[in-house]
Motif scaffolding. Structure first.
Motif: not given
Length: 265
Positions: A37-43, A49-54
């Motif tokens: 599965a594709p991944t996205v950074a969440y730290s 930046a990435n919470e809205p995408k998730i």
């Protein structure tokens, strides 16, 4: 690599998107178990930046898995905000329970586990750290803290000074190649790690609850207060001594006021 559960592997194989504390670290696990599965950074650094995408992926019906580099996600790791955002939108959230250093360190410490307090990482700055220790010193529970290796010696020294020689354990690199658990009174642990400052790895410190035998006699308490009052305000001196002996701060504060008045008269 072997700590991951069969259920967690099922979840990761079925995910449409995987949010990772560090995508490079997760890539090793993904390669080993054939997770594609594709991944996205969440730290801490990337969640804004990435919470809205998730969240958008979840709202679109995608299955998103959240993983941490080690241990149980959300336990001293990012994730609370993401869970809250998903729940606020009526989205389903579940957990595949996994290994965590907190219960493992408790189990290996040899200390009571029926009641415990997990305080996360102690503050890095000495003053803040000592206040954090003082705030939980009188709790009738086993204490568990995480600590960075380069701060372990200083933290143990503060813990020993403020909490006395309570029984304790330092658990390091749990479930890893160099797993080690050292059990001793706090002052002995502080002395040991002061001599071994180059310690490495992920560390959990477990400390026994205050015991009745630690309560000082009146003369000992007064002497400790006089020493503390020589270099601190009544409030700070009382807080420090109360933390050291596991006493109620209001009682120690009242006695500190009496001693200050006696010294001024």
């Amino acid at each position: 690599m072997r700590d991951i559960t069969l259920r967690a592997l099922d979840v990761l194989h079925a995910a449409d998107l995987i949010a990772c504390e560090d995508t490079r670290v997760f890539a090793k696990l993904a390669s080993h178990y054939g997770i594609s599965a594709p991944t996205v950074a969440y730290s801490d650094a990337t969640q804004d930046a990435n919470e809205p995408k998730i969240v958008r992926a979840l709202e679109a019906g995608k299955r998103v898995a959240l993983v941490s580099d080690a241990g149980m996600p959300l336990i001293s790791d990012p994730g609370y905000r993401l869970v809250r955002a998903a729940l606020a939108r009526g989205l389903a959230v579940t957990s595949a329970p996994g290994p965590s250093a907190v219960p493992m360190a408790l189990a290996l410490s040899g200390l009571p586990t029926d009641r415990f307090f997990f305080g996360g990482f102690l503050p890095a700055k000495e003053g803040e750290r000592r206040r954090a220790i003082g705030a939980v010193a009188s709790l009738p529970a086993t204490l568990v803290f995480f600590e960075a290796p380069h701060r372990l010696g200083a933290s143990l020294a503060d813990l020993a000074e403020l909490l006395g020689s309570r029984p304790a354990a330092v658990a390091r690199e749990l479930t890893k190649l160099f797993e080690e658990v050292r059990r001793a009174p706090l002052d002995e642990l502080a002395a040991h790690y002061a001599k071994h400052p180059g310690i490495k790895g992920e560390i959990a410190v477990v400390i026994g609850a205050p015991g009745e035998e630690e309560a000082p006699q009146a003369g000992v308490l007064d002497e400790a207060l006089r020493t503390a009052l020589a270099g601190a305000s009544v409030k700070d001196a009382a807080a420090e001594v109360a933390a050291r002996y596991g006493l109620k701060r209001r009682d120690v504060y009242a006695r500190a006021l009496e001693l200050r008045r006696e010294a001024s008269s």
